[in-house]
Design a protein around this motif. Sequence first.
Motif, PDB file in Angstrom:
ATOM      1  N   SER A  92       3.295 -10.800  10.890  1.00 42.21           N
ATOM      2  CA  SER A  92       3.196 -10.398   8.784  1.00 42.21           C
ATOM      3  C   SER A  92       4.681 -10.109   8.314  1.00 42.21           C
ATOM      4  N   PRO A  93       5.612 -10.825   9.022  1.00 46.43           N
ATOM      5  CA  PRO A  93       7.015 -10.481   8.641  1.00 46.43           C
ATOM      6  C   PRO A  93       7.304  -9.017   7.522  1.00 46.43           C
ATOM      7  N   PRO A  94       7.957  -8.509   7.807  1.00 49.18           N
ATOM      8  CA  PRO A  94       8.448  -7.604   6.657  1.00 49.18           C
ATOM      9  C   PRO A  94       8.955  -8.300   5.389  1.00 49.18           C
ATOM     10  N   TYR A  95       8.456  -8.164   4.611  1.00 52.74           N
ATOM     11  CA  TYR A  95       8.364  -8.623   2.901  1.00 52.74           C
ATOM     12  C   TYR A  95      10.218  -8.821   2.291  1.00 52.74           C
ATOM     13  N   ALA A  96      10.319  -9.386   1.116  1.00 51.24           N
ATOM     14  CA  ALA A  96      11.164  -9.513   0.706  1.00 51.24           C
ATOM     15  C   ALA A  96      11.872  -8.164  -0.136  1.00 51.24           C
ATOM     16  N   ASP A  97      12.607  -7.202   0.086  1.00 52.36           N
ATOM     17  CA  ASP A  97      13.281  -5.857  -0.291  1.00 52.36           C
ATOM     18  C   ASP A  97      11.810  -5.088  -0.306  1.00 52.36           C
ATOM     19  N   ARG A  98      11.117  -5.017   0.468  1.00 55.68           N
ATOM     20  CA  ARG A  98      10.089  -4.283   1.072  1.00 55.68           C
ATOM     21  C   ARG A  98      10.093  -3.662   2.172  1.00 55.68           C
ATOM     22  N   ARG A  99       9.818  -2.148   2.497  1.00 52.74           N
ATOM     23  CA  ARG A  99       9.959  -0.599   4.145  1.00 52.74           C
ATOM     24  C   ARG A  99      11.071  -1.082   3.952  1.00 52.74           C
ATOM     25  N   LYS A 100      11.583  -0.813   2.521  1.00 51.01           N
ATOM     26  CA  LYS A 100      13.650  -0.620   2.482  1.00 51.01           C
ATOM     27  C   LYS A 100      14.137   0.296   3.674  1.00 51.01           C
ATOM     28  N   ASN A 101      12.960   1.095   3.020  1.00 53.08           N
ATOM     29  CA  ASN A 101      13.976   2.679   4.204  1.00 53.08           C
ATOM     30  C   ASN A 101      12.999   2.266   5.883  1.00 53.08           C
ATOM     31  N   THR A 102      12.359   1.373   6.636  1.00 50.17           N
ATOM     32  CA  THR A 102      11.638   1.170   7.577  1.00 50.17           C
ATOM     33  C   THR A 102      13.247   0.619   7.877  1.00 50.17           C
ATOM     34  N   TYR A 103      12.951  -0.850   7.564  1.00 51.28           N
ATOM     35  CA  TYR A 103      13.480  -2.486   7.866  1.00 51.28           C
ATOM     36  C   TYR A 103      15.305  -2.569   7.150  1.00 51.28           C
ATOM     37  N   GLY A 104      15.155  -1.895   6.091  1.00 49.13           N
ATOM     38  CA  GLY A 104      16.694  -2.586   5.660  1.00 49.13           C
ATOM     39  C   GLY A 104      16.098  -3.579   4.100  1.00 49.13           C
ATOM     40  N   GLY A 105      15.163  -3.963   4.285  1.00 51.51           N
ATOM     41  CA  GLY A 105      15.206  -5.091   3.249  1.00 51.51           C
ATOM     42  C   GLY A 105      15.991  -6.113   3.428  1.00 51.51           C
ATOM     43  N   ILE A 106      15.038  -7.656   3.432  1.00 58.13           N
ATOM     44  CA  ILE A 106      15.482  -8.115   3.568  1.00 58.13           C
ATOM     45  C   ILE A 106      15.594  -9.134   1.758  1.00 58.13           C
ATOM     46  N   LYS A 107      16.682  -9.640   1.196  1.00 57.39           N
ATOM     47  CA  LYS A 107      16.857 -10.112  -0.359  1.00 57.39           C
ATOM     48  C   LYS A 107      16.210 -11.166  -0.004  1.00 57.39           C
ATOM     49  N   PRO A 108      15.725 -11.459  -1.472  1.00 53.99           N
ATOM     50  CA  PRO A 108      15.286 -12.648  -1.570  1.00 53.99           C
ATOM     51  C   PRO A 108      16.010 -13.265  -1.306  1.00 53.99           C
ATOM     52  N   GLU A 109      16.874 -13.551  -1.804  1.00 57.97           N
ATOM     53  CA  GLU A 109      17.531 -14.982  -1.737  1.00 57.97           C
ATOM     54  C   GLU A 109      18.108 -15.429  -0.236  1.00 57.97           C
ATOM     55  N   LYS A 110      17.807 -14.322   0.548  1.00 61.79           N
ATOM     56  CA  LYS A 110      17.974 -14.778   1.628  1.00 61.79           C
ATOM     57  C   LYS A 110      17.064 -15.298   2.467  1.00 61.79           C
ATOM     58  N   TYR A 111      16.103 -14.469   1.945  1.00 63.79           N
ATOM     59  CA  TYR A 111      14.649 -14.603   3.326  1.00 63.79           C
ATOM     60  C   TYR A 111      14.566 -16.398   4.082  1.00 63.79           C
ATOM     61  N   VAL A 112      14.574 -17.008   3.485  1.00 56.93           N
ATOM     62  CA  VAL A 112      14.318 -18.658   4.343  1.00 56.93           C
ATOM     63  C   VAL A 112      15.547 -18.023   5.185  1.00 56.93           C
ATOM     64  N   GLU A 113      16.719 -18.143   5.098  1.00 55.94           N
ATOM     65  CA  GLU A 113      17.849 -18.098   6.331  1.00 55.94           C
ATOM     66  C   GLU A 113      17.306 -17.574   6.943  1.00 55.94           C
ATOM     67  N   TRP A 114      17.306 -15.863   6.535  1.00 55.68           N
ATOM     68  CA  TRP A 114      16.862 -14.915   7.673  1.00 55.68           C
ATOM     69  C   TRP A 114      15.680 -16.042   8.831  1.00 55.68           C
ATOM     70  N   PHE A 115      14.839 -16.337   7.870  1.00 58.09           N
ATOM     71  CA  PHE A 115      12.989 -16.162   8.846  1.00 58.09           C
ATOM     72  C   PHE A 115      13.293 -18.114   9.371  1.00 58.09           C
TER      73      PHE A 115
END
Lengths: 287, 287
Positions: A31-54
Amino acid sequence: MIEIKTEIFLGDSKDILKDIGENSIDLIVTSPPYADRRKNTYGGIKPEKYVEWFLPISKQLLRVLKPTGTFILNIKEKAEDGERHTYVIELILELRKQGWLWTEEFIWHKKNCYPGKWPNRFRDAWERCLQFNKTKKFDMYQEEVMVPIGDWANGRLKNLSETDKIRDNSRNGSGFGKNISNWLNRKEVYPTNVLNFATVCNNKNHSAAFPEELPEWFIRLFTKEFDWVLDPFAGSGTTLTVAKKMKRNSIGIEILPEYVDMVRETIQENQFFLFETKEKYGQSKSF
Amino acid sequence: MIEIKTEIFLGDSKDILKDIGENSIDLIVTSPPYADRRKNTYGGIKPEKYVEWFLPISKQLLRVLKPTGTFILNIKEKAEDGERHTYVIELILELRKQGWLWTEEFIWHKKNCYPGKWPNRFRDAWERCLQFNKTKKFDMYQEEVMVPIGDWANGRLKNLSETDKIRDNSRNGSGFGKNISNWLNRKEVYPTNVLNFATVCNNKNHSAAFPEELPEWFIRLFTKEFDWVLDPFAGSGTTLTVAKKMKRNSIGIEILPEYVDMVRETIQENQFFLFETKEKYGQSKSF
DNA sequence: GTTCCGCATGAATCGATAG
DNA sequence: ACTATCGATTCATGCGGAA
């Protein structure tokens, strides 16, 4: 007696995965960190960058998975500015281009979902569990997740609350009443692609992405004892803990040191309970 | 007394829709023929051609829908050659390009789904109900679909302690406090985005796409009396029948003459029951 | 041992306000 | 105009202590 290995690595999955041999893993459930979720722990991945990141990570996952193995991706898109984001369905399309087969989409129905009220939507009570495979000939042990019909009929029907009976709205006898006779002479039935697990909301120190039942169900369905399970976003280590209890070898990767430390402690603890809990995880099938 | 209009047109939606005025429809709820399904009735649209076939129709739907209206698309991709097809998620992306907002995805959980067994997958027990809108300010009557509160309330809301009655917003900033006293006289709560309707198992020769409960639920949620409901793939006319019972005007389009004839008969029949069934559809809210 | 009850908390989302 | 933060809203469950 064969020893069960449970390993947790600190670092970025994109890098750590390169040290794992190709065609060596039987099941990836994560269960990868969801976009913009858990910002305080994982920094939060921007939705637009999510696919590119994954994609670089999934490329490695494709490499390490056995041809008979399965990849389960638990994920849900967020709602923002009145719309559902599209990065998850875009990810499905891109994963197929990468070589993955999109075999199935399971629904995890969360009865105790997050509260809240908004003028334009209801509470979100489900998440996707996307199944991807490398080949069409993957291992699947369907009998391992069968629901004992005795328990189902006695337990499920008995435990069904009055409000559930109203809510489920089985009109004109097409629900439980009508079909129950079909199951009288059967012992077990196969489940469907809709799973019911309550979310974990304990008042302990940390939160887990999913309840133990979720990885347990997929581990039971797609692996046998001594197979290898991988969670590239291990978090608090739910997948590893369950894999160990079920006598599967497992590898976890986690980028946050405090989680890695916690997982190592948990793994140690579990060794004491390995035999006590074996029965629970080996035979219950309590779905 | 205002008369309720129920009309069914014979023909191709792509053409017939052009005769409907723009910004005139409050709710579109439909279940189009699935790709390669119902070959004997609709000729079957090839999965590769599905998006291309649908877009001219959805363009007209966008035109006829009021800015405050909603479009509900009940659809599910088929599995073929071991994989889920991607035409549904591609359609979502294309509809957004066309100007639609993808507001939400409801899950229709079919508790009594069709039996069957395959080596590589379980029975499919859910379908998508995709919600699209023209603007962010659409009409939604949430109170009309409330459900009975869960059983937990029975035991827990009787004796409220003093701390339960005051708001408690402390603790780790998770955002939610509690004010249990809000629920003191609460008998109903808002539903979630997972819907439970039993499928209809009739052995007639026509394929009833969804049970009456499904359009009823969305009609209740997104329209009021005397609003206009449209089903561009009317089939056996479930949507029209329900709309009429609920005192909504409705328009159906259907390409097969035998369906159109059947719907016209059904509509006639229902006129006799209009007043008898009013109570059931007006007040029950039995979800 | 059970059952009951108090209590904390959760992959949330929108709209208003502030920088 | 565009982003960041904050306040408001809400329901089901597990845990732990008490009856």
